[in-house]
Design a protein around this motif. Structure first.
Motif, mmCIF file in Angstrom:
data_model
loop_
_atom_site.group_PDB
_atom_site.id
_atom_site.type_symbol
_atom_site.label_atom_id
_atom_site.label_comp_id
_atom_site.label_asym_id
_atom_site.label_seq_id
_atom_site.Cartn_x
_atom_site.Cartn_y
_atom_site.Cartn_z
ATOM 1 N N VAL A 89 -1.074 -16.838 -10.257
ATOM 2 C CA VAL A 89 -2.164 -16.093 -10.891
ATOM 3 C C VAL A 89 -1.697 -14.694 -11.275
ATOM 4 C CG1 VAL A 89 -4.453 -15.093 -10.519
ATOM 5 C CG2 VAL A 89 -3.963 -17.412 -9.730
ATOM 6 N N SER A 93 -1.528 -13.451 -15.102
ATOM 7 C CA SER A 93 -2.390 -12.312 -15.417
ATOM 8 C C SER A 93 -1.597 -11.165 -16.022
ATOM 9 C CB SER A 93 -3.112 -11.838 -14.146
ATOM 10 O OG SER A 93 -3.961 -12.848 -13.643
ATOM 11 N N ARG A 143 -4.541 -19.884 -16.097
ATOM 12 C CA ARG A 143 -5.007 -19.173 -14.895
ATOM 13 C C ARG A 143 -6.280 -19.806 -14.345
ATOM 14 N NH1 ARG A 143 -8.712 -15.383 -13.585
ATOM 15 N NH2 ARG A 143 -8.160 -13.825 -11.974
#
Length: 241
Positions: A89, A93, A143
């Motif tokens: 993640v 991100s 994600r």
């Protein structure tokens, strides 16, 4: 009256106005596209709606001229992500933040070229900005899917099966996050379909979507975004003592 007060409150913020302009613009494109293609007698009305949709889109483009600083501050604050967050993640991100940060200057240059402020080829910069937007959407989809799989795995694990190990409030929060991420996937997929359409011809289905389909996908994405914003504000209000 309560609904009107809520609308007025939402319109006081930049994000609230942007969501309204976006939703209205895509709705006009959807209805206008249907009228032009399916109702020859109402084609003039459809053309006017398509023009309104184009102007609303241009309005959002101009307003985004001031988004760079806010995006830079967010990217800087996020950095490489919190250490307690999942490594996948965090990676996705960070890459998404970079794509978003690069999207804005490319769009600004394209807009300035169309306005004859800069003497450059606007088509190339529009393509770059759309490509960065598409990349950001792909990373956002990856994600959200990863988070959905991770959360569902935790909810179904034998350890979590015992309610004493996982408070009911935390379980509800995890289930709500799963629903939110699923909606985010659907919204991003609709936007991604439009992003590919706006790429140069020859790339997948670029340039092949009729106006009504672009409007439909954009309307779906916009309404999902509005719904998520309402849910988030409702959750914050409920959490406030």
């Amino acid at each position: 009256m309560a609904a009107l007060s809520g609308l007025a409150s939402a319109l006081e913020s930049y994000r609230g106005r942007d969501r309204l302009i976006r939703t209205l613009g895509y709705c006009c494109q959807l209805v206008g596209g249907v009228l032009v293609e399916q109702c020859p007698a109402r084609s003039e009305v459809g053309t006017r709606l398509l023009t309104l949709s184009s102007e609303l889109s241009h309005c959002r483009t101009v307003l985004r001229l001031f988004d760079d600083v806010a995006m830079f501050i967010y990217t800087k604050q996020y950095g490489l992500g919190p250490e307690e967050e999942d490594s996948f993640v965090r990676c996705v991100s960070v890459l998404g933040n970079v794509a978003d940060q690069l999207y804005y200057p490319c769009e600004h240059i394209a807009w300035a070229a169309d306005a004859n402020i800069l003497c450059v080829d606007s088509a190339r910069w529009w393509t770059l900005s759309t490509a960065f937007w598409g990349l950001s959407l792909l990373l956002g989809i990856a994600r959200s899917l990863w988070l959905v799989l991770t959360l569902r795995r935790r909810l179904r694990s034998p350890v979590v099966a015992f309610t004493s190990r996982l408070p009911r409030s935390k379980r509800r929060a995890m289930e709500a996050q799963v629903r939110s991420e699923v909606l985010a996937v659907l919204s991003n997929l609709a936007d991604l379909a439009n992003a590919v359409h706006w790429l140069p011809r020859g790339v997948l289905w670029a340039g092949r979507s009729p106006p009504w389909l672009v409007g439909l996908l954009g309307t779906v994405s916009s309404l999902l975004s509005v719904y998520q914003a309402v849910q988030a504000s409702g959750g914050e209000a409920a959490a406030t003592p």
